[in-house]
Design an enzyme around this catalytic site. Structure first.
Site, mmCIF file in Angstrom:
data_model
loop_
_atom_site.group_PDB
_atom_site.id
_atom_site.type_symbol
_atom_site.label_atom_id
_atom_site.label_comp_id
_atom_site.label_asym_id
_atom_site.label_seq_id
_atom_site.Cartn_x
_atom_site.Cartn_y
_atom_site.Cartn_z
ATOM 1 N N ASN A 160 6.492 43.730 -9.739
ATOM 2 C CA ASN A 160 6.614 43.526 -11.182
ATOM 3 C C ASN A 160 7.759 44.393 -11.694
ATOM 4 O O ASN A 160 8.088 45.416 -11.089
ATOM 5 C CB ASN A 160 5.320 43.913 -11.905
ATOM 6 C CG ASN A 160 5.400 43.640 -13.411
ATOM 7 O OD1 ASN A 160 5.875 42.590 -13.821
ATOM 8 N ND2 ASN A 160 4.967 44.599 -14.203
ATOM 9 N N HIS A 167 9.084 46.431 -15.128
ATOM 10 C CA HIS A 167 8.659 46.903 -16.442
ATOM 11 C C HIS A 167 9.878 47.563 -17.105
ATOM 12 O O HIS A 167 10.568 48.358 -16.455
ATOM 13 C CB HIS A 167 7.501 47.901 -16.311
ATOM 14 C CG HIS A 167 7.017 48.394 -17.630
ATOM 15 N ND1 HIS A 167 6.258 47.614 -18.486
ATOM 16 C CD2 HIS A 167 7.222 49.566 -18.273
ATOM 17 C CE1 HIS A 167 6.018 48.291 -19.593
ATOM 18 N NE2 HIS A 167 6.590 49.485 -19.491
ATOM 19 N N GLY A 214 12.901 34.003 -18.586
ATOM 20 C CA GLY A 214 13.259 33.947 -17.177
ATOM 21 C C GLY A 214 14.601 34.535 -16.807
ATOM 22 O O GLY A 214 15.196 34.125 -15.812
ATOM 23 N N THR A 215 15.093 35.508 -17.577
ATOM 24 C CA THR A 215 16.394 36.093 -17.218
ATOM 25 C C THR A 215 16.300 36.905 -15.940
ATOM 26 O O THR A 215 17.237 36.951 -15.152
ATOM 27 C CB THR A 215 16.951 36.992 -18.347
ATOM 28 O OG1 THR A 215 16.065 38.096 -18.543
ATOM 29 C CG2 THR A 215 17.130 36.199 -19.626
ATOM 30 N N ASN A 216 15.128 37.513 -15.676
ATOM 31 C CA ASN A 216 14.975 38.238 -14.403
ATOM 32 C C ASN A 216 14.897 37.253 -13.252
ATOM 33 O O ASN A 216 15.455 37.489 -12.179
ATOM 34 C CB ASN A 216 13.718 39.118 -14.449
ATOM 35 C CG ASN A 216 13.987 40.428 -15.160
ATOM 36 O OD1 ASN A 216 14.617 41.307 -14.605
ATOM 37 N ND2 ASN A 216 13.540 40.527 -16.386
HETATM 38 C C1 GRF Z 1 11.766 41.455 -20.854
HETATM 39 O O1 GRF Z 1 11.360 42.318 -21.901
HETATM 40 C C2 GRF Z 1 11.658 42.163 -19.559
HETATM 41 O O2 GRF Z 1 11.915 43.528 -19.747
HETATM 42 C C3 GRF Z 1 10.237 41.986 -19.165
HETATM 43 O O3 GRF Z 1 9.840 40.727 -19.693
HETATM 44 C C4 GRF Z 1 10.737 40.349 -20.764
HETATM 45 C C5 GRF Z 1 11.362 38.988 -20.536
HETATM 46 O O4 GRF Z 1 11.867 38.930 -19.245
HETATM 47 N N1 GRF Z 1 10.113 42.027 -17.739
HETATM 48 P P1 GRF Z 1 12.487 37.526 -18.681
HETATM 49 O O5 GRF Z 1 13.759 37.281 -19.441
HETATM 50 O O6 GRF Z 1 11.473 36.423 -18.974
HETATM 51 O O7 GRF Z 1 12.716 37.782 -17.228
#
Ligand code: GRF
Length: 207
Positions: A107, A109, A11-13
């Protein structure tokens, strides 16, 4: 703008989007629900830490894919969600879901689409393929979701250099920090401000 998020992992995004809303970069928007297909996804923790509903809706809990898609639609409709953001979401949603929320699902990518995308290209696999091919530039893409995988109209892209001594891990970190976490909040800001229009499968940005 009511936002619903679909997550599967760290979930960093999602965090980048939460932060952009809380620090005022994205105005008149709030995340009203976060849905994961994995009950233990740390992304659900992040949601709860910010007082956002976090639930698990998983394909395995339904008799078939269509029932799963209908459950997702129902969940978001009940909360009057306007925009759905997939952030590290690893489930391919069905046609019924895409049709219902046409051009209202985003989304991210971790490559410059149309390179290194499509079935099988997700997470670290994308960055390994980048290193194996020896390209000098990679990056991230935010796009609207259509019936294909990573084939929807492109909203924003940001390039990141590939360094000689990169590993798939160091490259993923740089792509996330220098591209993903920058362009995803920006794409949502543009959407919230009504500055995105889809025409002939391409995105027009009116600034
Ligand atoms: C990462 O590889 C990102 O590029 C892709 O999903 C993976 C984990 O993302 N979108 P997140 O940290 O769970 O947002």
């Amino acid at each position: 703008l009511k936002i619903g998020a679909l997550v599967s992992g760290g979930g960093t995004n999602l965090q980048a989007i939460i932060d952009a809303i809380e620090n005022g970069k994205i105005k008149n928007a709030r995340i009203v629900t976060v849905v994961s297909n994995k009950p233990q996804a740390y992304a659900l923790e992040r949601a709860k830490n910010h007082g956002i509903e976090g639930v698990c809706i998983a394909p395995k809990d339904f008799s078939n894919r269509e029932a799963f898609n209908l459950a997702l639609i129902k969940h978001f409709e009940e909360r009057q969600v306007d925009l759905i953001v997939m952030a590290g979401y690893l489930v391919v949603v069905g046609e019924s879901f895409v049709k219902h929320f046409r051009n209202r699902i985003m989304n991210i990518h971790p490559s410059l689409i149309p390179s290194f995308c499509g079935d099988g290209y997700y997470g670290l696999k994308v960055h390994q393929a980048v290193l194996d091919r020896g390209v000098k530039v990679t990056g991230a893409t935010v796009h609207f979701v259509d019936e294909g995988t990573d084939t929807g109209p492109i909203i924003l892209q940001k390039a990141v250099e590939v360094r000689q001594n990169d590993t798939k891990e160091t490259l993923q970190k740089r792509v996330m920090e220098e591209a993903e976490w920058m362009i995803y909040p920006e794409a949502i800001r543009l959407y919230a401000e009504g500055k995105l229009k889809v025409q002939d499968h391409k995105v027009i940005i009116s600034e």
